[in-house]
Design a protein around this motif. Structure first.
Motif, PDB file in Angstrom:
ATOM      1  N   VAL A  82      12.846  11.803  -3.334  1.00  0.00           N
ATOM      2  CA  VAL A  82      12.620  10.467  -4.154  1.00  0.00           C
ATOM      3  C   VAL A  82      13.017   9.354  -3.268  1.00  0.00           C
ATOM      4  CG1 VAL A  82      14.452   9.327  -6.032  1.00  0.00           C
ATOM      5  CG2 VAL A  82      14.073  11.885  -5.903  1.00  0.00           C
ATOM      6  N   GLU A  83      12.231   8.205  -3.496  1.00  0.00           N
ATOM      7  CA  GLU A  83      12.277   6.760  -2.934  1.00  0.00           C
ATOM      8  C   GLU A  83      13.286   6.143  -3.239  1.00  0.00           C
ATOM      9  OE1 GLU A  83       8.528   3.887  -1.835  1.00  0.00           O
ATOM     10  OE2 GLU A  83       8.863   4.599  -3.991  1.00  0.00           O
ATOM     11  N   SER A  84      14.068   5.593  -2.330  1.00  0.00           N
ATOM     12  CA  SER A  84      15.182   4.871  -2.494  1.00  0.00           C
ATOM     13  C   SER A  84      14.922   3.448  -3.066  1.00  0.00           C
ATOM     14  CB  SER A  84      16.034   4.546  -1.450  1.00  0.00           C
ATOM     15  OG  SER A  84      15.334   3.962  -0.490  1.00  0.00           O
ATOM     16  N   LYS A  85      15.848   2.694  -3.824  1.00  0.00           N
ATOM     17  CA  LYS A  85      15.346   1.100  -4.192  1.00  0.00           C
ATOM     18  C   LYS A  85      14.976   0.415  -3.013  1.00  0.00           C
ATOM     19  CE  LYS A  85      18.475   0.968  -8.169  1.00  0.00           C
ATOM     20  NZ  LYS A  85      19.769   0.083  -8.584  1.00  0.00           N
ATOM     21  N   GLU A  86      15.595   0.539  -1.875  1.00  0.00           N
ATOM     22  CA  GLU A  86      15.061  -0.462  -0.772  1.00  0.00           C
ATOM     23  C   GLU A  86      13.932   0.166  -0.209  1.00  0.00           C
ATOM     24  OE1 GLU A  86      18.155   1.316  -0.811  1.00  0.00           O
ATOM     25  OE2 GLU A  86      19.429  -0.202  -1.242  1.00  0.00           O
ATOM     26  N   ALA A  87      13.545   1.225  -0.139  1.00  0.00           N
ATOM     27  CA  ALA A  87      12.086   1.720   0.256  1.00  0.00           C
ATOM     28  C   ALA A  87      10.974   1.211  -0.784  1.00  0.00           C
ATOM     29  CB  ALA A  87      12.150   3.175   0.334  1.00  0.00           C
ATOM     30  N   ARG A  88      11.504   1.557  -2.145  1.00  0.00           N
ATOM     31  CA  ARG A  88      10.519   1.015  -3.048  1.00  0.00           C
ATOM     32  C   ARG A  88      10.293  -0.498  -3.023  1.00  0.00           C
ATOM     33  NH1 ARG A  88      13.012   1.893  -7.738  1.00  0.00           N
ATOM     34  NH2 ARG A  88      12.938   4.041  -7.342  1.00  0.00           N
ATOM     35  N   ARG A  89      11.225  -1.217  -2.942  1.00  0.00           N
ATOM     36  CA  ARG A  89      10.975  -2.700  -2.814  1.00  0.00           C
ATOM     37  C   ARG A  89      10.271  -3.119  -1.818  1.00  0.00           C
ATOM     38  NH1 ARG A  89      16.745  -4.308  -3.302  1.00  0.00           N
ATOM     39  NH2 ARG A  89      16.562  -3.803  -5.520  1.00  0.00           N
ATOM     40  N   ALA A  90      10.521  -2.329  -0.500  1.00  0.00           N
ATOM     41  CA  ALA A  90       9.754  -2.802   0.614  1.00  0.00           C
ATOM     42  C   ALA A  90       8.186  -2.511   0.535  1.00  0.00           C
ATOM     43  CB  ALA A  90      10.399  -1.846   1.842  1.00  0.00           C
ATOM     44  N   ARG A  91       8.103  -1.371  -0.077  1.00  0.00           N
ATOM     45  CA  ARG A  91       6.710  -0.794  -0.307  1.00  0.00           C
ATOM     46  C   ARG A  91       6.063  -1.706  -1.197  1.00  0.00           C
ATOM     47  NH1 ARG A  91       4.766   1.760  -4.481  1.00  0.00           N
ATOM     48  NH2 ARG A  91       6.615   2.440  -5.120  1.00  0.00           N
ATOM     49  N   LYS A  92       6.641  -2.145  -2.299  1.00  0.00           N
ATOM     50  CA  LYS A  92       5.984  -3.106  -3.109  1.00  0.00           C
ATOM     51  C   LYS A  92       5.621  -4.420  -2.496  1.00  0.00           C
ATOM     52  CE  LYS A  92       7.306  -1.011  -7.523  1.00  0.00           C
ATOM     53  NZ  LYS A  92       8.128  -1.433  -8.754  1.00  0.00           N
ATOM     54  N   ALA A  93       6.583  -5.074  -1.799  1.00  0.00           N
ATOM     55  CA  ALA A  93       6.645  -6.208  -1.007  1.00  0.00           C
ATOM     56  C   ALA A  93       5.254  -6.145   0.028  1.00  0.00           C
ATOM     57  CB  ALA A  93       7.803  -6.601  -0.536  1.00  0.00           C
ATOM     58  N   GLU A  94       5.185  -5.191   0.610  1.00  0.00           N
ATOM     59  CA  GLU A  94       4.129  -4.821   1.732  1.00  0.00           C
ATOM     60  C   GLU A  94       2.733  -4.831   0.664  1.00  0.00           C
ATOM     61  OE1 GLU A  94       2.252  -4.673   5.218  1.00  0.00           O
ATOM     62  OE2 GLU A  94       4.266  -4.847   4.875  1.00  0.00           O
ATOM     63  N   LYS A  95       2.723  -4.015  -0.345  1.00  0.00           N
ATOM     64  CA  LYS A  95       1.517  -3.984  -0.984  1.00  0.00           C
ATOM     65  C   LYS A  95       1.166  -5.351  -1.776  1.00  0.00           C
ATOM     66  CE  LYS A  95      -0.515  -1.698  -5.207  1.00  0.00           C
ATOM     67  NZ  LYS A  95       0.071  -0.785  -6.082  1.00  0.00           N
ATOM     68  N   ARG A  96       2.162  -6.185  -2.112  1.00  0.00           N
ATOM     69  CA  ARG A  96       1.738  -7.523  -2.495  1.00  0.00           C
ATOM     70  C   ARG A  96       1.153  -8.550  -1.266  1.00  0.00           C
ATOM     71  NH1 ARG A  96       6.528  -7.053  -5.536  1.00  0.00           N
ATOM     72  NH2 ARG A  96       7.555  -8.156  -3.796  1.00  0.00           N
ATOM     73  N   LYS A  97       2.032  -8.271  -0.463  1.00  0.00           N
ATOM     74  CA  LYS A  97       1.573  -9.104   0.895  1.00  0.00           C
ATOM     75  C   LYS A  97       0.162  -8.726   1.294  1.00  0.00           C
ATOM     76  CE  LYS A  97       3.082 -10.016   5.664  1.00  0.00           C
ATOM     77  NZ  LYS A  97       3.957  -9.488   6.859  1.00  0.00           N
ATOM     78  N   ALA A  98      -0.333  -7.421   1.508  1.00  0.00           N
ATOM     79  CA  ALA A  98      -1.553  -7.130   1.938  1.00  0.00           C
ATOM     80  C   ALA A  98      -2.729  -7.749   0.734  1.00  0.00           C
ATOM     81  CB  ALA A  98      -1.666  -5.610   2.034  1.00  0.00           C
ATOM     82  N   LYS A  99      -2.329  -7.598  -0.577  1.00  0.00           N
ATOM     83  CA  LYS A  99      -3.270  -7.985  -1.654  1.00  0.00           C
ATOM     84  C   LYS A  99      -3.069  -9.505  -1.418  1.00  0.00           C
ATOM     85  CE  LYS A  99      -3.808  -8.016  -6.541  1.00  0.00           C
ATOM     86  NZ  LYS A  99      -3.853  -9.204  -7.039  1.00  0.00           N
ATOM     87  N   GLY A 100      -2.296 -10.237  -1.340  1.00  0.00           N
ATOM     88  CA  GLY A 100      -2.492 -11.673  -0.989  1.00  0.00           C
ATOM     89  C   GLY A 100      -3.209 -12.051   0.256  1.00  0.00           C
ATOM     90  N   GLU A 101      -3.043 -11.425   1.392  1.00  0.00           N
ATOM     91  CA  GLU A 101      -3.722 -11.574   2.633  1.00  0.00           C
ATOM     92  C   GLU A 101      -5.147 -11.385   2.174  1.00  0.00           C
ATOM     93  OE1 GLU A 101      -2.101  -9.195   5.635  1.00  0.00           O
ATOM     94  OE2 GLU A 101      -0.397 -10.727   5.823  1.00  0.00           O
ATOM     95  N   ALA A 102      -5.658 -10.233   1.672  1.00  0.00           N
ATOM     96  CA  ALA A 102      -6.841  -9.983   1.319  1.00  0.00           C
ATOM     97  C   ALA A 102      -7.459 -10.930   0.484  1.00  0.00           C
ATOM     98  CB  ALA A 102      -7.045  -8.566   0.729  1.00  0.00           C
ATOM     99  N   ASP A 103      -6.703 -11.644  -0.672  1.00  0.00           N
ATOM    100  CA  ASP A 103      -7.328 -12.656  -1.482  1.00  0.00           C
ATOM    101  C   ASP A 103      -7.435 -13.698  -1.071  1.00  0.00           C
ATOM    102  OD1 ASP A 103      -7.049 -10.622  -3.727  1.00  0.00           O
ATOM    103  OD2 ASP A 103      -5.428 -11.626  -4.614  1.00  0.00           O
ATOM    104  N   LEU A 104      -6.516 -14.281   0.106  1.00  0.00           N
ATOM    105  CA  LEU A 104      -6.465 -15.225   0.831  1.00  0.00           C
ATOM    106  C   LEU A 104      -7.906 -15.429   1.854  1.00  0.00           C
ATOM    107  CD1 LEU A 104      -5.466 -18.183   1.488  1.00  0.00           C
ATOM    108  CD2 LEU A 104      -3.946 -16.860   3.168  1.00  0.00           C
ATOM    109  N   GLU A 105      -8.102 -14.213   2.279  1.00  0.00           N
ATOM    110  CA  GLU A 105      -9.062 -14.196   3.212  1.00  0.00           C
ATOM    111  C   GLU A 105     -10.544 -14.188   2.651  1.00  0.00           C
ATOM    112  OE1 GLU A 105     -11.059 -10.610   6.144  1.00  0.00           O
ATOM    113  OE2 GLU A 105      -8.791 -11.187   6.188  1.00  0.00           O
ATOM    114  N   ALA A 106     -10.593 -13.790   1.416  1.00  0.00           N
ATOM    115  CA  ALA A 106     -11.733 -13.934   0.530  1.00  0.00           C
ATOM    116  C   ALA A 106     -11.903 -15.235   0.240  1.00  0.00           C
ATOM    117  CB  ALA A 106     -11.666 -12.963  -0.478  1.00  0.00           C
TER     118      ALA A 106
END
Length: 147
Positions: free
Chosen positions: A69-93
């Motif tokens: 089971v993923e902890s709250k902190e790990a889930r929050r960090a995973r989602k933040a990393e996913k948003r960051k990667a998506k934002g970087e990809a959008d910005l690059e495009a």
């Protein structure tokens, strides 16, 4: 003459209508109920006679591993990393697709454009030109407001 508590309450009671006095009348006692009968419970027994029904320990399958089971902190960090990667990809495009020379709304060289934010609404183009002329010649000023 002094009134006692009893005299005062009877004086008040005489002034009240019967419908209000009925609210203060004592209630009848609750009806008598006999005590409930105690049931005869079966005696406790052993499980020795059921041991033959048990399965062999060697035939018991291994327990399944517990689900991770993923902890709250790990889930929050995973989602933040996913948003960051998506934002970087959008910005690059968007950076790849951006060509300021093709924008029809821009007049003049887009690389020689200065954007000034958070200025007062009372500021006029003349005031702005006067403040910035000390740094060099100004060709054109355009004030944009949130519309």
């Amino acid at each position: 003459k002094e009134f006692t508590q009893a005299a005062m309450s009877s004086a008040v009671a005489q002034a009240l209508p019967p419908s209000i006095l009925a609210l203060f009348a004592p209630r009848p006692p609750p009806p008598f109920k006999p005590a409930p009968e105690k049931r005869k419970m079966p005696r406790y027994g052993t499980v020795a006679h059921l041991v033959s029904e048990f399965e062999e320990p060697s035939a018991t399958p291994a327990p399944k591993p517990a689900a991770v089971v993923e902890s709250k902190e790990a889930r929050r960090a995973r989602k933040a990393e996913k948003r960051k990667a998506k934002g970087e990809a959008d910005l690059e495009a968007k950076v790849e697709a951006y060509d300021p020379n093709e924008d029809s709304k821009i007049k003049g060289d887009p690389y020689k454009t200065l954007f000034v934010a958070r200025i007062s609404y009372d500021t006029t183009e003349a005031k702005l030109k006067k403040e910035f002329e000390q740094f060099g010649p100004i060709r054109r000023i355009r004030l944009c407001f949130n519309t």
